[in-house]
Design a protein around this motif. Sequence first.
Motif, PDB file in Angstrom:
ATOM      1  N   ALA A 174      -2.836  -4.965   1.507  1.00 25.63           N
ATOM      2  CA  ALA A 174      -2.408  -3.351   1.211  1.00 25.63           C
ATOM      3  C   ALA A 174      -2.804  -1.966   0.095  1.00 25.63           C
ATOM      4  CB  ALA A 174      -1.295  -3.693   0.264  1.00 25.63           C
TER       5      ALA A 174
ATOM      6  N   PHE B 122       7.391 -12.538   1.904  1.00 29.62           N
ATOM      7  CA  PHE B 122       8.078 -12.021   0.506  1.00 29.62           C
ATOM      8  C   PHE B 122       9.333 -11.950  -0.193  1.00 29.62           C
ATOM      9  CE2 PHE B 122       3.612  -9.326   1.406  1.00 29.62           C
ATOM     10  CZ  PHE B 122       3.676  -9.903   0.864  1.00 29.62           C
TER      11      PHE B 122
ATOM     12  N   LEU C 123       3.895  -3.456  -2.191  1.00 25.75           N
ATOM     13  CA  LEU C 123       4.056  -5.053  -1.487  1.00 25.75           C
ATOM     14  C   LEU C 123       5.208  -5.067  -1.417  1.00 25.75           C
ATOM     15  CD1 LEU C 123       1.052  -6.998  -2.753  1.00 25.75           C
ATOM     16  CD2 LEU C 123       2.194  -6.244   0.211  1.00 25.75           C
TER      17      LEU C 123
HETATM   18  P1  ATR Z   1      -9.348 -10.538   3.198  1.00 18.93           P
HETATM   19  O1  ATR Z   1     -10.740 -11.040   3.884  1.00 18.93           O
HETATM   20  O2  ATR Z   1      -9.890  -9.950   2.189  1.00 18.93           O
HETATM   21  O3  ATR Z   1      -8.014 -11.370   3.139  1.00 18.93           O
HETATM   22  P2  ATR Z   1      -7.614 -10.488   5.936  1.00 18.93           P
HETATM   23  O4  ATR Z   1      -7.891 -11.840   6.052  1.00 18.93           O
HETATM   24  O5  ATR Z   1      -7.433  -9.316   7.219  1.00 18.93           O
HETATM   25  O6  ATR Z   1      -8.827 -10.171   5.099  1.00 18.93           O
HETATM   26  O7  ATR Z   1      -6.363 -10.604   5.479  1.00 18.93           O
HETATM   27  C1  ATR Z   1      -5.383  -9.497   4.621  1.00 18.93           C
HETATM   28  C2  ATR Z   1      -3.916  -9.792   3.305  1.00 18.93           C
HETATM   29  O8  ATR Z   1      -3.622  -8.717   3.394  1.00 18.93           O
HETATM   30  C3  ATR Z   1      -3.363 -10.771   4.989  1.00 18.93           C
HETATM   31  O9  ATR Z   1      -3.143 -12.003   3.705  1.00 18.93           O
HETATM   32  C4  ATR Z   1      -2.148  -9.741   5.038  1.00 18.93           C
HETATM   33  O10 ATR Z   1      -1.341 -10.122   5.390  1.00 18.93           O
HETATM   34  P3  ATR Z   1      -0.752 -10.474   7.160  1.00 18.93           P
HETATM   35  O11 ATR Z   1      -1.292 -12.442   7.267  1.00 18.93           O
HETATM   36  O12 ATR Z   1       0.053 -10.912   7.087  1.00 18.93           O
HETATM   37  O13 ATR Z   1      -1.942  -9.738   8.568  1.00 18.93           O
HETATM   38  C5  ATR Z   1      -2.867  -8.789   3.821  1.00 18.93           C
HETATM   39  N1  ATR Z   1      -1.466  -7.216   4.179  1.00 18.93           N
HETATM   40  C6  ATR Z   1      -2.214  -6.033   4.748  1.00 18.93           C
HETATM   41  N2  ATR Z   1      -2.191  -5.845   4.779  1.00 18.93           N
HETATM   42  C7  ATR Z   1      -0.614  -5.215   4.234  1.00 18.93           C
HETATM   43  C8  ATR Z   1       0.482  -4.508   4.085  1.00 18.93           C
HETATM   44  N3  ATR Z   1       0.630  -3.733   4.523  1.00 18.93           N
HETATM   45  N4  ATR Z   1       1.400  -5.076   3.146  1.00 18.93           N
HETATM   46  C9  ATR Z   1       1.604  -6.881   3.128  1.00 18.93           C
HETATM   47  N5  ATR Z   1       0.142  -7.600   3.200  1.00 18.93           N
HETATM   48  C10 ATR Z   1      -0.513  -6.762   4.362  1.00 18.93           C
END
Ligand code: ATR
Length: 272
Positions: free
Chosen positions: A191, A175, A198
């Motif tokens: 998120a 980011f 974010l």
């Molecule tokens: P989906 O199939 O819904 O895409 P996933 O494969 O588990 O689920 O991916 C979740 C995404 O949300 C990822 O990009 C995750 O970031 P990371 O790759 O760093 O784990 C992102 N994500 C989840 N919670 C987050 C948060 N609180 N802040 C920023 N990114 C988040």
Amino acid sequence: MRYVVIGNPVAHSRSPQIHSAFAAQFGLADFQYERLLLPVDGFTEGLCRFVADGGGGCNVTLPFKEEAWRCCDRLSERARAAQAVNTIRVEPNGKLYGDNTDGAGLVADLLRHVSLAGKRILLLGAGGAARGVILPLAAEKPAEIVIANRTAAKAQELAQAFSGQAGVPLSGMDFDAVSGAFDVVVNATSASIGGNALPLPAGVFAPGALAYDMYYSADETAFLQQARESGAAIRLDGLGMLVGQAAEAFFLWTGFRPEVAPVLAELRTSLQ
Ligand code: ATR
């Protein structure tokens, strides 16, 4: 013909309401659509049982989209790219055709509000939800797509995986590294489910920007609140994408293209 949405959990799914409304548009009295809850370790077995009982097709939701992708006999190009299947059609010979209509649902919803050609798109997240929408977004010929993720390596991998096919500049970063203003910012992270905003740099929303959260809820999501406070002019949650992906699935099964707008309006009202 019987159709189901398979998930775990699945009780919250709006798909039965959506597909019943589509079927009503065409007077398809024999179109049945229900929820099917399967155990987390019982997807393939449950799907086989559904097919053996004469099922015509299904939608697949969390956590089974990847397993569905593995167990189909044939895949659409977009399902192959997404490495996930959200729609299965049972062919007359009993074989399973897997498709992924999520990206088409998102793009159709975006195009109802803005054109994407020549625009700068920022895609937030690098999980399954992001993967499934990259090529459908790229097909609209934006100026570029930047993928930003908390874990930068995953965004870079995704950009690299699709750079040969996308036909538009693709890059991946964390980011903090995002620079400049974007016309369209799509949140494909999970998120908002946890109510988290974010860590976006200031100025990512261009004047008149559209902010899209793939997540939806009756209340403004954390991301859309952040977008509003940062000046994004158009803010949409993922309800339109949900109805759009369902419309594509319905077309795959029945050959009828339903009207999305009235169903979306009805669903929005029932969310309140
Ligand atoms: P989906 O199939 O819904 O895409 P996933 O494969 O588990 O689920 O991916 C979740 C995404 O949300 C990822 O990009 C995750 O970031 P990371 O790759 O760093 O784990 C992102 N994500 C989840 N919670 C987050 C948060 N609180 N802040 C920023 N990114 C988040």
